[in-house]
Write a protein that holds these residues in place. Structure first.
Motif, PDB file in Angstrom:
ATOM      1  N   ARG A  73      -0.215 -15.664 -18.420  1.00 21.32           N
ATOM      2  CA  ARG A  73      -1.080 -14.613 -18.793  1.00 21.32           C
ATOM      3  C   ARG A  73      -2.206 -14.452 -17.667  1.00 21.32           C
ATOM      4  N   THR A  74      -2.341 -13.177 -17.202  1.00 23.46           N
ATOM      5  CA  THR A  74      -3.294 -12.884 -16.101  1.00 23.46           C
ATOM      6  C   THR A  74      -3.785 -11.711 -16.497  1.00 23.46           C
ATOM      7  N   VAL A  75      -5.295 -11.565 -16.518  1.00 25.37           N
ATOM      8  CA  VAL A  75      -6.157 -10.311 -17.052  1.00 25.37           C
ATOM      9  C   VAL A  75      -6.516  -9.591 -15.765  1.00 25.37           C
ATOM     10  N   VAL A  76      -6.342  -8.284 -15.643  1.00 28.48           N
ATOM     11  CA  VAL A  76      -6.908  -7.438 -14.630  1.00 28.48           C
ATOM     12  C   VAL A  76      -7.595  -6.437 -14.941  1.00 28.48           C
ATOM     13  N   LEU A  77      -7.743  -5.402 -14.294  1.00 27.31           N
ATOM     14  CA  LEU A  77      -9.175  -4.266 -14.532  1.00 27.31           C
ATOM     15  C   LEU A  77      -8.277  -3.019 -14.486  1.00 27.31           C
ATOM     16  N   GLY A  78      -7.480  -2.842 -13.419  1.00 21.33           N
ATOM     17  CA  GLY A  78      -7.332  -1.214 -13.330  1.00 21.33           C
ATOM     18  C   GLY A  78      -6.001  -0.632 -14.051  1.00 21.33           C
ATOM     19  N   SER A  79      -4.729  -1.273 -13.246  1.00 24.53           N
ATOM     20  CA  SER A  79      -3.580  -0.886 -13.847  1.00 24.53           C
ATOM     21  C   SER A  79      -2.453  -1.755 -13.459  1.00 24.53           C
ATOM     22  N   VAL A  80      -1.256  -1.480 -14.014  1.00 22.15           N
ATOM     23  CA  VAL A  80       0.037  -2.375 -13.886  1.00 22.15           C
ATOM     24  C   VAL A  80       0.943  -1.163 -13.586  1.00 22.15           C
ATOM     25  N   TYR A  81       1.677  -1.375 -12.417  1.00 24.69           N
ATOM     26  CA  TYR A  81       2.905  -0.440 -12.143  1.00 24.69           C
ATOM     27  C   TYR A  81       4.204  -1.186 -11.651  1.00 24.69           C
ATOM     28  N   ALA A  82       5.071  -0.442 -12.031  1.00 26.25           N
ATOM     29  CA  ALA A  82       6.380  -0.914 -11.638  1.00 26.25           C
ATOM     30  C   ALA A  82       7.300   0.161 -11.116  1.00 26.25           C
ATOM     31  N   GLY A  83       7.599  -0.164  -9.870  1.00 28.78           N
ATOM     32  CA  GLY A  83       8.523   0.931  -9.402  1.00 28.78           C
ATOM     33  C   GLY A  83       8.190   1.005  -7.930  1.00 28.78           C
ATOM     34  N   VAL A  84       8.571   2.170  -7.280  1.00 29.36           N
ATOM     35  CA  VAL A  84       8.264   2.469  -5.999  1.00 29.36           C
ATOM     36  C   VAL A  84       7.094   2.330  -5.346  1.00 29.36           C
ATOM     37  N   ASP A  85       5.829   2.474  -6.304  1.00 28.87           N
ATOM     38  CA  ASP A  85       4.670   2.199  -5.798  1.00 28.87           C
ATOM     39  C   ASP A  85       4.187   0.807  -5.664  1.00 28.87           C
ATOM     40  N   ALA A  86       4.859   0.020  -6.338  1.00 29.37           N
ATOM     41  CA  ALA A  86       4.608  -1.539  -6.308  1.00 29.37           C
ATOM     42  C   ALA A  86       5.334  -1.856  -4.925  1.00 29.37           C
ATOM     43  N   LEU A  87       6.534  -1.201  -4.676  1.00 29.86           N
ATOM     44  CA  LEU A  87       7.165  -1.453  -3.613  1.00 29.86           C
ATOM     45  C   LEU A  87       6.309  -1.189  -2.019  1.00 29.86           C
ATOM     46  N   ALA A  88       5.778   0.200  -2.458  1.00 22.93           N
ATOM     47  CA  ALA A  88       4.786   0.803  -1.366  1.00 22.93           C
ATOM     48  C   ALA A  88       3.571  -0.322  -0.825  1.00 22.93           C
ATOM     49  N   ASN A  89       3.225  -0.716  -2.160  1.00 24.49           N
ATOM     50  CA  ASN A  89       2.027  -1.659  -1.978  1.00 24.49           C
ATOM     51  C   ASN A  89       2.324  -2.734  -1.384  1.00 24.49           C
ATOM     52  N   LEU A  90       3.529  -3.301  -1.641  1.00 21.72           N
ATOM     53  CA  LEU A  90       3.975  -4.610  -0.897  1.00 21.72           C
ATOM     54  C   LEU A  90       3.937  -4.351   0.647  1.00 21.72           C
ATOM     55  N   TYR A  91       4.554  -3.227   0.858  1.00 19.87           N
ATOM     56  CA  TYR A  91       4.425  -2.795   2.483  1.00 19.87           C
ATOM     57  C   TYR A  91       3.492  -2.591   2.906  1.00 19.87           C
ATOM     58  N   ALA A  92       2.167  -1.940   2.191  1.00 27.63           N
ATOM     59  CA  ALA A  92       1.059  -1.560   2.667  1.00 27.63           C
ATOM     60  C   ALA A  92       0.136  -3.010   3.019  1.00 27.63           C
ATOM     61  N   ASN A  93       0.529  -3.883   2.159  1.00 29.42           N
ATOM     62  CA  ASN A  93      -0.323  -5.270   2.241  1.00 29.42           C
ATOM     63  C   ASN A  93       0.206  -5.875   3.369  1.00 29.42           C
ATOM     64  N   ARG A  94       1.201  -5.638   3.941  1.00 28.99           N
ATOM     65  CA  ARG A  94       2.025  -5.943   4.988  1.00 28.99           C
ATOM     66  C   ARG A  94       1.945  -5.070   6.508  1.00 28.99           C
ATOM     67  N   ALA A  95       0.876  -4.104   6.298  1.00 32.85           N
ATOM     68  CA  ALA A  95       0.669  -2.776   7.218  1.00 32.85           C
ATOM     69  C   ALA A  95       0.053  -3.502   8.745  1.00 32.85           C
ATOM     70  N   GLY A  96      -0.362  -4.545   8.872  1.00 31.48           N
ATOM     71  CA  GLY A  96      -1.016  -5.136  10.168  1.00 31.48           C
ATOM     72  C   GLY A  96      -2.116  -4.263  10.325  1.00 31.48           C
ATOM     73  N   LEU A  97      -2.149  -3.519  11.460  1.00 32.27           N
ATOM     74  CA  LEU A  97      -3.659  -2.798  11.916  1.00 32.27           C
ATOM     75  C   LEU A  97      -3.863  -1.752  10.970  1.00 32.27           C
ATOM     76  N   LEU A  98      -2.882  -1.153  10.142  1.00 32.79           N
ATOM     77  CA  LEU A  98      -3.233   0.122   9.520  1.00 32.79           C
ATOM     78  C   LEU A  98      -4.157  -0.471   8.394  1.00 32.79           C
ATOM     79  N   ARG A  99      -5.150   0.359   8.022  1.00 34.97           N
ATOM     80  CA  ARG A  99      -6.020   0.104   6.776  1.00 34.97           C
ATOM     81  C   ARG A  99      -5.991   1.266   5.984  1.00 34.97           C
TER      82      ARG A  99
END
Length: 310
Positions: A131-157
């Motif tokens: 059980r986890t409680v969050v505020l914004g959204s839950v998303y399942a698919g290409v956006d979650a994969l994109a977010n994984l890549y974004a979190n590993r984007a190094g110098l990009l912000r």
């Protein structure tokens, strides 16, 4: 006069969080408010610090991005503790949905004198997270994969990291077959993603669910169907205004509880954090958190008037 405890992001964004807090903190103290700062070692530790401060009757300030806001907001959901946000992250999408001012003086004034308003939170459960409680959204698919890549984007912000992550994810994505159950009714869906949105924004300012409200007791559920990649990129560009909802490839549902499953291992994320795969269940918790923010029904950029959920 309010007493504040600021909990600062424990990750690489800690320096940015401290810088964002500095100007606001000076204004709060000049006004006579008491402010203490706590630097957390991890998100679970940040939650502990927030709960302890709330138990002492203090207003908790979440200093960081959506992951920090969602983590602390989730920990305080149902407790009656008042939450304030000092945005200092890559996306700051929940702060954007709340129309929080970016100027330190205006933000400090809101924190000092604003009225706490109830907002909905989202309970998320899966095989990985009991059980986890969050505020914004839950998303399942290409956006979650994109977010994984974004979190590993190094110098990009900021938006640049999301764009780079999104480009990499979309070019390798193949349509998934989903089973989406909303308030007991199953919907079959083949496509790119399923998003259960409490807040209208995700991915650094993208208006994924432009009619979503944080206080209506409902999740806005956005399903993006399979489409040629060139059309998908066009649709993604339309997320800046919310115009994508008029596309036939986009379907909008509303409900209080959603269960998402798929035919293969699909990652899902919540409030910028991605570390699990489907299936997942999300349930709205109406008015479970008190937050300092402005008029919740003021029109947002790119937002159409929301229909009455009744």
């Amino acid at each position: 006069m309010r007493q504040f405890t600021a909990v600062v992001n424990p990750t690489a964004g800690r320096a940015a969080g401290a810088a964002a807090l500095l100007a606001v903190a000076r204004l709060l103290r000049e006004a006579g408010a008491e402010l203490e700062t706590a630097y957390s070692r991890s998100l679970p530790h940040a939650q502990e610090l927030a709960r302890a401060a709330g138990d002492r009757g203090r207003v908790v300030l979440a200093v960081g991005g959506d992951g920090m806001a969602g983590s602390i907001g989730g920990a305080l959901s149902g407790t009656g503790t008042v939450l304030g946000l000092v945005p200092a992250g890559r996306g700051n999408d929940f702060a954007r949905a709340l129309r929080l001012p970016t100027a330190p003086r205006e933000l400090a004034d809101l924190l000092l004198h604003g009225t706490p308003r109830p907002v909905d939170t989202v309970e998320v459960s899966s095989a990985v997270h009991d059980r986890t409680v969050v505020l914004g959204s839950v998303y399942a698919g290409v956006d979650a994969l994109a977010n994984l890549y974004a979190n590993r984007a190094g110098l990009l912000r900021g938006a640049a990291s999301y764009y780079a992550g999104g480009l990499r994810a979309v070019t390798t994505w193949r349509a998934a077959h989903y089973r989406v159950t909303v308030d007991g009714t199953e919907h079959r869906h083949t496509g790119y993603t399923v998003v259960a949105a409490n807040s209208g924004y995700y991915g650094s300012g993208r208006a994924i669910a432009p009619d979503a409200r944080v206080d209506d007791g409902l999740l806005d559920i956005v399903l993006i169907r399979d489409a040629p990649r060139r059309l998908f990129f066009t649709l993604m560009n339309e997320l800046t205004t919310g115009a994508h909802v008029h596309r036939p490839e986009v379907r909008i549902l509303r409900g209080r509880e959603i269960h998402i499953a798929a035919d293969r291992e699909i990652p899902y994320g919540a409030d910028g954090e991605v570390d699990a795969a489907l299936p997942v269940t999300a349930r709205i918790l109406p008015g479970a958190l008190r937050v300092l923010y402005a008029d919740p029904h003021a029109e947002l950029p790119g937002q159409r008037p929301a229909p009455d959920p009744r």
